[in-house]
Write a protein that holds these residues in place. Structure first.
Motif, PDB file in Angstrom:
ATOM      1  N   LYS A  58      39.909   9.182  34.846  1.00  0.00           N
ATOM      2  CA  LYS A  58      39.813   7.743  35.109  1.00  0.00           C
ATOM      3  C   LYS A  58      41.053   7.023  34.573  1.00  0.00           C
ATOM      4  O   LYS A  58      41.636   6.176  35.252  1.00  0.00           O
ATOM      5  CB  LYS A  58      38.542   7.200  34.453  1.00  0.00           C
ATOM      6  CG  LYS A  58      37.990   5.934  35.054  1.00  0.00           C
ATOM      7  CD  LYS A  58      37.427   6.134  36.447  1.00  0.00           C
ATOM      8  CE  LYS A  58      35.952   6.329  36.488  1.00  0.00           C
ATOM      9  NZ  LYS A  58      35.451   6.595  37.840  1.00  0.00           N
ATOM     10  N   LEU A 117      43.838   4.975  36.716  1.00  0.00           N
ATOM     11  CA  LEU A 117      44.152   3.565  36.438  1.00  0.00           C
ATOM     12  C   LEU A 117      45.647   3.363  36.178  1.00  0.00           C
ATOM     13  O   LEU A 117      46.229   2.373  36.618  1.00  0.00           O
ATOM     14  CB  LEU A 117      43.325   3.047  35.247  1.00  0.00           C
ATOM     15  CG  LEU A 117      41.816   2.883  35.498  1.00  0.00           C
ATOM     16  CD1 LEU A 117      41.093   2.511  34.208  1.00  0.00           C
ATOM     17  CD2 LEU A 117      41.529   1.842  36.581  1.00  0.00           C
ATOM     18  N   TYR A 157      42.205  -4.079  44.232  1.00  0.00           N
ATOM     19  CA  TYR A 157      40.750  -4.293  44.208  1.00  0.00           C
ATOM     20  C   TYR A 157      40.012  -3.431  45.227  1.00  0.00           C
ATOM     21  O   TYR A 157      38.873  -3.033  44.984  1.00  0.00           O
ATOM     22  CB  TYR A 157      40.409  -5.770  44.422  1.00  0.00           C
ATOM     23  CG  TYR A 157      40.414  -6.551  43.130  1.00  0.00           C
ATOM     24  CD1 TYR A 157      39.493  -6.271  42.119  1.00  0.00           C
ATOM     25  CD2 TYR A 157      41.324  -7.571  42.914  1.00  0.00           C
ATOM     26  CE1 TYR A 157      39.488  -6.975  40.930  1.00  0.00           C
ATOM     27  CE2 TYR A 157      41.333  -8.294  41.721  1.00  0.00           C
ATOM     28  CZ  TYR A 157      40.405  -7.990  40.736  1.00  0.00           C
ATOM     29  OH  TYR A 157      40.411  -8.693  39.555  1.00  0.00           O
ATOM     30  N   LEU A 162      39.621  -0.295  43.266  1.00  0.00           N
ATOM     31  CA  LEU A 162      38.799  -0.483  42.063  1.00  0.00           C
ATOM     32  C   LEU A 162      37.328  -0.734  42.383  1.00  0.00           C
ATOM     33  O   LEU A 162      36.446  -0.219  41.697  1.00  0.00           O
ATOM     34  CB  LEU A 162      39.348  -1.645  41.221  1.00  0.00           C
ATOM     35  CG  LEU A 162      40.680  -1.380  40.506  1.00  0.00           C
ATOM     36  CD1 LEU A 162      41.181  -2.658  39.850  1.00  0.00           C
ATOM     37  CD2 LEU A 162      40.554  -0.270  39.466  1.00  0.00           C
ATOM     38  N   MET A 209      35.966   2.470  43.158  1.00  0.00           N
ATOM     39  CA  MET A 209      35.980   3.297  41.954  1.00  0.00           C
ATOM     40  C   MET A 209      34.737   3.046  41.088  1.00  0.00           C
ATOM     41  O   MET A 209      34.132   3.979  40.564  1.00  0.00           O
ATOM     42  CB  MET A 209      37.226   2.937  41.142  1.00  0.00           C
ATOM     43  CG  MET A 209      37.940   4.096  40.532  1.00  0.00           C
ATOM     44  SD  MET A 209      39.459   3.426  39.820  1.00  0.00           S
ATOM     45  CE  MET A 209      40.100   4.835  39.041  1.00  0.00           C
ATOM     46  N   THR A 210      34.362   1.767  40.943  1.00  0.00           N
ATOM     47  CA  THR A 210      33.208   1.424  40.107  1.00  0.00           C
ATOM     48  C   THR A 210      31.891   1.847  40.760  1.00  0.00           C
ATOM     49  O   THR A 210      30.863   1.917  40.095  1.00  0.00           O
ATOM     50  CB  THR A 210      33.158  -0.091  39.796  1.00  0.00           C
ATOM     51  OG1 THR A 210      33.287  -0.828  41.017  1.00  0.00           O
ATOM     52  CG2 THR A 210      34.276  -0.500  38.864  1.00  0.00           C
ATOM     53  N   GLU A 229      35.622   6.221  45.409  1.00  0.00           N
ATOM     54  CA  GLU A 229      37.061   6.279  45.717  1.00  0.00           C
ATOM     55  C   GLU A 229      37.468   7.646  46.230  1.00  0.00           C
ATOM     56  O   GLU A 229      36.938   8.663  45.799  1.00  0.00           O
ATOM     57  CB  GLU A 229      37.901   5.885  44.486  1.00  0.00           C
ATOM     58  CG  GLU A 229      38.144   6.985  43.471  1.00  0.00           C
ATOM     59  CD  GLU A 229      37.040   7.092  42.410  1.00  0.00           C
ATOM     60  OE1 GLU A 229      37.309   7.712  41.382  1.00  0.00           O
ATOM     61  OE2 GLU A 229      35.927   6.590  42.626  1.00  0.00           O
ATOM     62  N   ALA A 276      45.265  -2.818  36.020  1.00  0.00           N
ATOM     63  CA  ALA A 276      44.216  -1.971  36.606  1.00  0.00           C
ATOM     64  C   ALA A 276      42.982  -1.911  35.708  1.00  0.00           C
ATOM     65  O   ALA A 276      41.851  -1.908  36.198  1.00  0.00           O
ATOM     66  CB  ALA A 276      44.757  -0.564  36.861  1.00  0.00           C
ATOM     67  N   TYR A 329      39.435  -3.132  36.709  1.00  0.00           N
ATOM     68  CA  TYR A 329      38.339  -2.154  36.696  1.00  0.00           C
ATOM     69  C   TYR A 329      37.117  -2.731  35.971  1.00  0.00           C
ATOM     70  O   TYR A 329      35.988  -2.634  36.459  1.00  0.00           O
ATOM     71  CB  TYR A 329      38.809  -0.862  36.021  1.00  0.00           C
ATOM     72  CG  TYR A 329      37.783   0.245  35.979  1.00  0.00           C
ATOM     73  CD1 TYR A 329      37.324   0.844  37.141  1.00  0.00           C
ATOM     74  CD2 TYR A 329      37.281   0.695  34.756  1.00  0.00           C
ATOM     75  CE1 TYR A 329      36.385   1.874  37.105  1.00  0.00           C
ATOM     76  CE2 TYR A 329      36.345   1.724  34.705  1.00  0.00           C
ATOM     77  CZ  TYR A 329      35.902   2.309  35.888  1.00  0.00           C
ATOM     78  OH  TYR A 329      34.972   3.319  35.840  1.00  0.00           O
ATOM     79  N   SER A 366      35.505  -5.374  38.089  1.00  0.00           N
ATOM     80  CA  SER A 366      35.006  -4.862  39.378  1.00  0.00           C
ATOM     81  C   SER A 366      33.513  -4.532  39.339  1.00  0.00           C
ATOM     82  O   SER A 366      32.819  -4.634  40.349  1.00  0.00           O
ATOM     83  CB  SER A 366      35.802  -3.637  39.828  1.00  0.00           C
ATOM     84  OG  SER A 366      37.078  -4.045  40.277  1.00  0.00           O
TER      85      SER A 366
END
Length: 204
Positions: free
Chosen positions: A15, A19, A44, A47, A50-51, A55, A186, A190, A193
């Motif tokens: 992670k 980032l 974004y 991100l 990603m959350t 991703e 980032a 993150y 997000s």
């Protein structure tokens, strides 16, 4: 136990690496200044996925989002820059004014600035998440956060606090510059997000 711990460490390190890579992509793509809007939107786009653990390839995801949203994000960015310049001029005028004009002006410019900050913070994640006209994007950047106020306030507090802390003194500016350039943009993106996905969920 060990294997689980190893897995957690590997996940955290992956992670962090992602980032840092995203941060580098963001800075490189922001260098022409005019492209900052498209760069924030691309950041974004990755991100927000990603959350949600959706991703794919970071580099490919960022660059395709950068290309896809380039036109709209750039128009929005230029509009925000122009409005920001007008607000800055107004603030200067108000500070040099006297008496009632100064007091009334201060209240008005505070309200305008608050809406402006909302636009700057929320419009690019909105472009990353939704397809809409530019005018609608501007409208939704106020309406959607306003409808989910606690989470929206948290997003604004996190972003503003991180920026304010950077400019406390010369030491924080120096360390801040290093952190922002390596991972900061980032990392803050993150963190917010998670909240942004919660805000957007009911509108999807």
């Amino acid at each position: 136990g060990y294997i689980e711990m190893d897995n957690i460490i590997v996940r955290i390190l992956t992670k962090i690496f992602d980032l840092i890579l995203l941060n580098i992509l963001f800075i490189v793509c922001s260098l022409p200044v005019i492209t900052i809007g498209a760069s924030i939107t691309a950041l974004y786009t990755v991100l927000l996925k990603m959350t949600e653990n959706e991703e794919g390839y970071i580099l490919r995801g960022f660059l395709s989002a950068f290309k896809k949203n380039f036109r709209q994000s750039t128009i929005v960015w230029i509009i925000l820059l122009i409005i920001g310049a007008f607000i800055a001029i107004d603030i200067t005028i108000i500070f040099n004014a006297k008496g009632t004009i100064r007091n009334v002006g201060f209240v008005l410019i505070s309200i305008v600035s608050l809406f402006y900050i909302m636009e700057v913070i929320f419009i690019f994640p909105l472009i990353a998440k939704f397809e809409n006209t530019t005018l609608r994007m501007f409208k939704n950047a106020v309406l959607i956060p306003a409808s989910k106020l606690p989470a929206a306030v948290m997003v604004m507090v996190i972003v503003i606090m991180c920026i304010v802390v950077t400019f406390l003194n010369q030491a924080t500016i120096l360390y801040g510059a290093i952190v922002w350039n390596v991972i900061g943009v980032a990392l803050v993106g993150y963190a917010v997000s998670f909240l942004l996905n919660a805000i957007f969920r009911s509108f999807l």
